[in-house]
Design a protein around this motif. Structure first.
Motif, PDB file in Angstrom:
ATOM      1  N   THR A   1       0.897  -1.228  -0.211  1.00 52.11           N
ATOM      2  CA  THR A   1      -0.089  -0.059  -0.095  1.00 52.11           C
ATOM      3  C   THR A   1       0.820   1.249  -0.105  1.00 52.11           C
ATOM      4  OG1 THR A   1       0.049  -0.017   2.144  1.00 52.11           O
ATOM      5  CG2 THR A   1      -1.838  -1.223   1.373  1.00 52.11           C
ATOM      6  N   ASN A   2       0.085   2.350  -0.186  1.00 51.49           N
ATOM      7  CA  ASN A   2       1.108   3.595  -0.474  1.00 51.49           C
ATOM      8  C   ASN A   2       1.730   3.936   1.059  1.00 51.49           C
ATOM      9  OD1 ASN A   2       1.063   4.266  -3.057  1.00 51.49           O
ATOM     10  ND2 ASN A   2      -0.942   5.301  -3.118  1.00 51.49           N
ATOM     11  N   LEU A   3       0.619   3.559   2.080  1.00 54.59           N
ATOM     12  CA  LEU A   3       1.063   3.795   3.434  1.00 54.59           C
ATOM     13  C   LEU A   3       2.443   3.391   3.968  1.00 54.59           C
ATOM     14  CD1 LEU A   3       0.345   5.058   6.305  1.00 54.59           C
ATOM     15  CD2 LEU A   3      -0.741   2.931   6.957  1.00 54.59           C
TER      16      LEU A   3
ATOM     17  N   LEU B   1       9.822   5.567   3.446  1.00 52.17           N
ATOM     18  CA  LEU B   1      10.585   6.671   3.200  1.00 52.17           C
ATOM     19  C   LEU B   1      10.771   7.911   4.047  1.00 52.17           C
ATOM     20  CD1 LEU B   1       9.718   6.136  -0.704  1.00 52.17           C
ATOM     21  CD2 LEU B   1      11.963   6.184   0.525  1.00 52.17           C
ATOM     22  N   GLN B   2       9.554   7.896   5.050  1.00 53.66           N
ATOM     23  CA  GLN B   2       9.626   8.887   6.014  1.00 53.66           C
ATOM     24  C   GLN B   2      10.929   8.541   7.034  1.00 53.66           C
ATOM     25  OE1 GLN B   2       5.764   9.270   7.718  1.00 53.66           O
ATOM     26  NE2 GLN B   2       5.149  10.931   6.349  1.00 53.66           N
ATOM     27  N   SER B   3      10.985   7.165   7.301  1.00 49.46           N
ATOM     28  CA  SER B   3      12.142   6.923   8.077  1.00 49.46           C
ATOM     29  C   SER B   3      13.489   7.152   7.344  1.00 49.46           C
ATOM     30  CB  SER B   3      11.923   5.437   8.102  1.00 49.46           C
ATOM     31  OG  SER B   3      13.170   4.713   8.792  1.00 49.46           O
ATOM     32  N   LEU B   4      13.662   6.846   5.810  1.00 50.20           N
ATOM     33  CA  LEU B   4      14.859   7.419   5.649  1.00 50.20           C
ATOM     34  C   LEU B   4      14.802   8.914   5.546  1.00 50.20           C
ATOM     35  CD1 LEU B   4      14.750   5.094   2.323  1.00 50.20           C
ATOM     36  CD2 LEU B   4      16.299   4.860   4.305  1.00 50.20           C
TER      37      LEU B   4
ATOM     38  N   TYR C   1      18.521  10.444   4.595  1.00 48.66           N
ATOM     39  CA  TYR C   1      19.036   9.788   3.185  1.00 48.66           C
ATOM     40  C   TYR C   1      18.276  10.256   2.074  1.00 48.66           C
ATOM     41  CZ  TYR C   1      21.445   6.698   6.496  1.00 48.66           C
ATOM     42  OH  TYR C   1      22.203   6.299   7.505  1.00 48.66           O
ATOM     43  N   VAL C   2      17.160  10.967   2.149  1.00 48.72           N
ATOM     44  CA  VAL C   2      16.461  11.300   1.086  1.00 48.72           C
ATOM     45  C   VAL C   2      15.809  12.786   1.253  1.00 48.72           C
ATOM     46  CG1 VAL C   2      15.617   8.985   0.332  1.00 48.72           C
ATOM     47  CG2 VAL C   2      14.176  10.173   1.886  1.00 48.72           C
ATOM     48  N   SER C   3      15.514  13.327   0.241  1.00 54.66           N
ATOM     49  CA  SER C   3      14.800  14.576   0.565  1.00 54.66           C
ATOM     50  C   SER C   3      13.621  14.674   0.077  1.00 54.66           C
ATOM     51  CB  SER C   3      15.652  15.608  -0.058  1.00 54.66           C
ATOM     52  OG  SER C   3      15.510  15.474  -1.758  1.00 54.66           O
ATOM     53  N   GLU C   4      12.479  15.341   0.551  1.00 52.64           N
ATOM     54  CA  GLU C   4      11.085  15.034   0.415  1.00 52.64           C
ATOM     55  C   GLU C   4      10.529  16.319  -0.290  1.00 52.64           C
ATOM     56  OE1 GLU C   4       7.730  13.024   3.000  1.00 52.64           O
ATOM     57  OE2 GLU C   4       7.876  15.048   3.544  1.00 52.64           O
TER      58      GLU C   4
ATOM     59  N   CYS D   1      13.782  12.225  -3.081  1.00 53.89           N
ATOM     60  CA  CYS D   1      14.736  12.039  -4.118  1.00 53.89           C
ATOM     61  C   CYS D   1      16.125  11.430  -3.282  1.00 53.89           C
ATOM     62  CB  CYS D   1      15.458  13.581  -4.580  1.00 53.89           C
ATOM     63  SG  CYS D   1      14.191  13.887  -5.966  1.00 53.89           S
ATOM     64  N   LEU D   2      16.846  10.699  -3.699  1.00 50.90           N
ATOM     65  CA  LEU D   2      17.973   9.987  -2.805  1.00 50.90           C
ATOM     66  C   LEU D   2      19.081  10.861  -2.943  1.00 50.90           C
ATOM     67  CD1 LEU D   2      18.443   7.177  -1.503  1.00 50.90           C
ATOM     68  CD2 LEU D   2      19.140   6.302  -3.489  1.00 50.90           C
ATOM     69  N   ASN D   3      19.597  11.152  -1.686  1.00 51.35           N
ATOM     70  CA  ASN D   3      20.862  11.990  -2.015  1.00 51.35           C
ATOM     71  C   ASN D   3      22.133  11.163  -1.569  1.00 51.35           C
ATOM     72  OD1 ASN D   3      20.947  11.322   0.647  1.00 51.35           O
ATOM     73  ND2 ASN D   3      20.111  13.284   1.672  1.00 51.35           N
ATOM     74  N   ASN D   4      23.477  11.656  -1.549  1.00 51.25           N
ATOM     75  CA  ASN D   4      24.720  11.019  -1.684  1.00 51.25           C
ATOM     76  C   ASN D   4      24.933   9.850  -0.503  1.00 51.25           C
ATOM     77  OD1 ASN D   4      25.381  12.123  -4.012  1.00 51.25           O
ATOM     78  ND2 ASN D   4      26.513  13.807  -3.162  1.00 51.25           N
ATOM     79  N   GLU D   5      24.334  10.522   0.852  1.00 49.02           N
ATOM     80  CA  GLU D   5      24.508   9.459   1.957  1.00 49.02           C
ATOM     81  C   GLU D   5      23.216   8.607   1.842  1.00 49.02           C
ATOM     82  OE1 GLU D   5      23.778  12.996   2.460  1.00 49.02           O
ATOM     83  OE2 GLU D   5      25.665  13.643   2.512  1.00 49.02           O
ATOM     84  N   GLY D   6      22.427   8.674   1.209  1.00 49.04           N
ATOM     85  CA  GLY D   6      21.292   7.730   0.950  1.00 49.04           C
ATOM     86  C   GLY D   6      21.937   6.608  -0.070  1.00 49.04           C
TER      87      GLY D   6
END
Length: 159
Positions: A40-42, A48-51, A56-59, A69-74
């Motif tokens: 599910t989307n949830l 991804l909220q955990s990341l 590790y990601v920008s929202e 979007c995944l950044n370099n640390e991610g």
């Protein structure tokens, strides 16, 4: 949120392969990504909220969608988590192979080269004026280039 490791690995794999991910803000809907149709989307949003909370990601949010979007640390984190070699990078970081453009010949009717003949003469004739001292209309463009002429009798106040 409790989630099976197989599902979390599937989300991480899709995110690492593409470098970006989205989810609609409708928690009960199934995710449209082919590899994640069983989730599910949830589940995707919470993973991804955990990341995001770990940096590790920008929202980004727009209307009813989340975009990550995944950044370099991610990239480094997911490469270690998924045991990927260093040669594997997300598609957002891969260089596109630009197609080789063939030059068009002048015989081709779709040629975009300089136009010759009648069409070129029509354009230059359009830009020319009838006055001998002014040869090109493009030079007479802008504020203050026209002669100001005041003529009485127009507008209000005249009966």
């Amino acid at each position: 949120m409790f989630m099976q490791k197989v599902d979390r690995n599937a989300i991480y794999t899709v995110l690492f392969r593409s470098g970006v991910m989205f989810a609609e803000r409708a928690p009960q809907k199934m995710h449209p990504e082919e590899e994640l149709k069983h989730l599910t989307n949830l589940q995707v949003i919470k993973t991804l909220q955990s990341l995001k909370s770990r940096g590790y990601v920008s929202e980004q949010t727009a209307w009813r969608h989340f975009y990550w979007c995944l950044n370099n640390e991610g990239i480094e984190y997911l490469r270690g988590y998924l045991h990927m070699p260093t040669e594997v990078v997300p598609t957002t970081l891969q260089r596109r192979n630009e197609p080789v453009r063939m030059s068009r010949t002048s015989e081709d009717p779709r040629s975009r080269g300089p136009r010759e003949g009648k069409e070129r003469d029509d354009r230059t004739m359009y830009r020319r004026t009838e006055r001998p001292n002014e040869t090109d209309k493009t030079g007479n463009v802008g504020a203050g280039t026209a002669n100001v002429e005041f003529r009485g009798g127009f507008g209000r106040g005249r009966k």
